[in-house]
Write a protein that holds these residues in place. Structure first.
Motif, short mmCIF file in Angstrom:
data_model
loop_
_atom_site.label_atom_id
_atom_site.label_comp_id
_atom_site.label_asym_id
_atom_site.label_seq_id
_atom_site.Cartn_x
_atom_site.Cartn_y
_atom_site.Cartn_z
N GLN A 89 0.82 -1.21 0.00
CA GLN A 89 0.00 0.00 0.00
C GLN A 89 0.86 1.27 0.00
O GLN A 89 0.67 2.17 0.80
CB GLN A 89 -0.95 -0.01 1.19
N ILE A 90 1.78 1.35 -0.93
CA ILE A 90 2.69 2.50 -1.01
C ILE A 90 1.97 3.67 -1.66
O ILE A 90 1.42 3.55 -2.75
CB ILE A 90 3.96 2.13 -1.81
N VAL A 91 1.97 4.80 -0.97
CA VAL A 91 1.29 6.00 -1.46
C VAL A 91 2.21 7.19 -1.25
O VAL A 91 2.78 7.38 -0.17
CB VAL A 91 -0.03 6.25 -0.69
N ALA A 92 2.37 8.00 -2.28
CA ALA A 92 3.12 9.25 -2.19
C ALA A 92 2.13 10.41 -2.31
O ALA A 92 1.35 10.46 -3.26
CB ALA A 92 4.18 9.34 -3.28
N LEU A 93 2.15 11.28 -1.33
CA LEU A 93 1.24 12.43 -1.32
C LEU A 93 2.01 13.72 -1.55
O LEU A 93 3.01 13.98 -0.87
CB LEU A 93 0.51 12.51 0.03
N ASP A 94 1.55 14.53 -2.47
CA ASP A 94 2.15 15.83 -2.73
C ASP A 94 1.47 16.83 -1.79
O ASP A 94 0.29 17.14 -1.94
CB ASP A 94 1.92 16.22 -4.19
N VAL A 95 2.22 17.31 -0.79
CA VAL A 95 1.65 18.24 0.18
C VAL A 95 2.31 19.62 0.10
O VAL A 95 2.28 20.39 1.05
CB VAL A 95 1.74 17.66 1.62
N GLN A 96 2.91 19.91 -1.05
CA GLN A 96 3.53 21.22 -1.24
C GLN A 96 2.49 22.31 -1.06
O GLN A 96 1.39 22.24 -1.59
CB GLN A 96 4.13 21.32 -2.65
N GLY A 97 2.83 23.29 -0.29
CA GLY A 97 1.91 24.40 -0.05
C GLY A 97 0.91 24.13 1.06
O GLY A 97 0.20 25.04 1.49
N MET A 98 0.84 22.90 1.54
CA MET A 98 -0.09 22.57 2.63
C MET A 98 0.61 22.55 3.98
O MET A 98 -0.04 22.67 5.01
CB MET A 98 -0.73 21.20 2.39
N THR A 99 1.93 22.34 3.95
CA THR A 99 2.70 22.28 5.18
C THR A 99 4.11 22.78 4.93
O THR A 99 4.60 22.70 3.80
CB THR A 99 2.75 20.83 5.74
N VAL A 100 4.75 23.29 5.96
CA VAL A 100 6.13 23.75 5.82
C VAL A 100 7.11 22.65 6.21
O VAL A 100 8.32 22.81 6.06
CB VAL A 100 6.39 25.01 6.68
N ILE A 101 6.61 21.53 6.67
CA ILE A 101 7.46 20.43 7.13
C ILE A 101 8.09 19.67 5.97
O ILE A 101 9.24 19.28 6.02
CB ILE A 101 6.67 19.47 8.03
N CYS A 102 7.32 19.43 4.91
CA CYS A 102 7.83 18.63 3.79
C CYS A 102 7.04 18.95 2.52
O CYS A 102 6.00 19.60 2.57
CB CYS A 102 7.73 17.14 4.11
N ASP A 103 7.57 18.48 1.40
CA ASP A 103 6.88 18.63 0.12
C ASP A 103 6.08 17.39 -0.24
O ASP A 103 5.06 17.46 -0.93
CB ASP A 103 7.89 18.90 -1.00
N TYR A 104 6.57 16.22 0.20
CA TYR A 104 5.90 14.95 -0.09
C TYR A 104 5.86 14.09 1.16
O TYR A 104 6.77 14.16 1.99
CB TYR A 104 6.65 14.17 -1.19
N MET A 105 4.82 13.30 1.28
CA MET A 105 4.73 12.29 2.33
C MET A 105 4.65 10.94 1.65
O MET A 105 3.90 10.77 0.69
CB MET A 105 3.50 12.51 3.20
N LEU A 106 5.44 10.01 2.14
CA LEU A 106 5.47 8.66 1.59
C LEU A 106 4.96 7.72 2.67
O LEU A 106 5.50 7.67 3.77
CB LEU A 106 6.90 8.30 1.18
N ILE A 107 3.90 6.99 2.35
CA ILE A 107 3.26 6.10 3.32
C ILE A 107 3.29 4.69 2.75
O ILE A 107 3.02 4.47 1.57
CB ILE A 107 1.79 6.53 3.56
N ALA A 108 3.65 3.74 3.61
CA ALA A 108 3.69 2.34 3.20
C ALA A 108 3.32 1.46 4.39
O ALA A 108 3.45 1.87 5.54
CB ALA A 108 5.07 1.97 2.69
#
Length: 64
Positions: free
Chosen positions: A21-40
Motif C-alpha cells: 500500500q505505497i502512497v506518495a502524497l504531494d503536500v507542497q503548499g499545505m505544510t512547511v514540514i515537507c513537500d511529499y509524504m510517503l506512506i507504506a
C-alpha cells in the motif's frame, strides 16, 4: 536531486523490500514540514522498522 525524484526512489526501495500500500502524497503548499509524504504498510513491526532503515540508508547513499 529533486524532491520528487527522491520520493520515487524511496518508493521503489519500499517496493523492492515488499512494502504494501505505497502512497506518495504531494503536500507542497499545505505544510512547511515537507513537500511529499510517503506512506507504506508492513506486515510486522520488524518489517516496518527494516523498511524505514532501508529508506534511510538509501537516502544517505544518494547524499540527502
Amino acid at each position: 536531486m529533486q524532491n520528487l525524484q527522491l520520493v520515487q526512489e524511496a518508493a521503489q526501495e519500499l517496493y523492492k523490500n515488499k512494502a504494501g500500500q505505497i502512497v506518495a502524497l504531494d503536500v507542497q503548499g499545505m505544510t512547511v514540514i515537507c513537500d511529499y509524504m510517503l506512506i507504506a504498510a508492513g506486515r510486522t513491526v520488524n518489517q516496518v522498522k527494516a523498511l524505514a532503515d532501508d529508506v534511510r540508508s538509501e537516502e544517505r547513499r544518494v547524499g540527502k
